[in-house]
Scaffold this motif. Structure first.
Motif: not given
Length: 87
Positions: A70-73, A19-20, A81-82
């Motif tokens: 720039g991704i946040e888990f 997804a990221a 989860a996402g």
């Protein structure tokens, strides 16, 4: 070599990695380059929806590369989860 792979609740999943990468519009090759790992390692990480079979070092490299882009888990906190872009 012993691979002690215990599940950590904060560990990212294969689905989150996929997804990221999609959010960033990165190819597996681009993620591999950013994380300084092989493309096959990225593919192995993304095969499973849940916990991956990667070493902690490789998983950490992937997570750090995606976070630097720039991704946040988002952890599993009752809502699932996402991933999302950092604000």
């Amino acid at each position: 070599m012993i691979n002690s792979k215990s599940h950590d609740d904060n560990e990212i999943t294969g689905a989150q990695i996929r997804a990221a990468r999609a959010l960033l519009r990165w190819s597996a090759k681009e993620l591999a380059k950013a994380a300084a790992i092989g493309v096959a390692t990225v593919s192995r990480a993304e095969v499973e929806d849940g916990v991956t079979s990667l070493t902690s070092a490789n998983l950490k490299a992937i997570q750090q590369a995606l976070e630097a882009a720039g991704i946040e888990f988002i952890p599993e906190n009752g809502g699932g989860a996402g991933v999302r872009f950092k604000r």
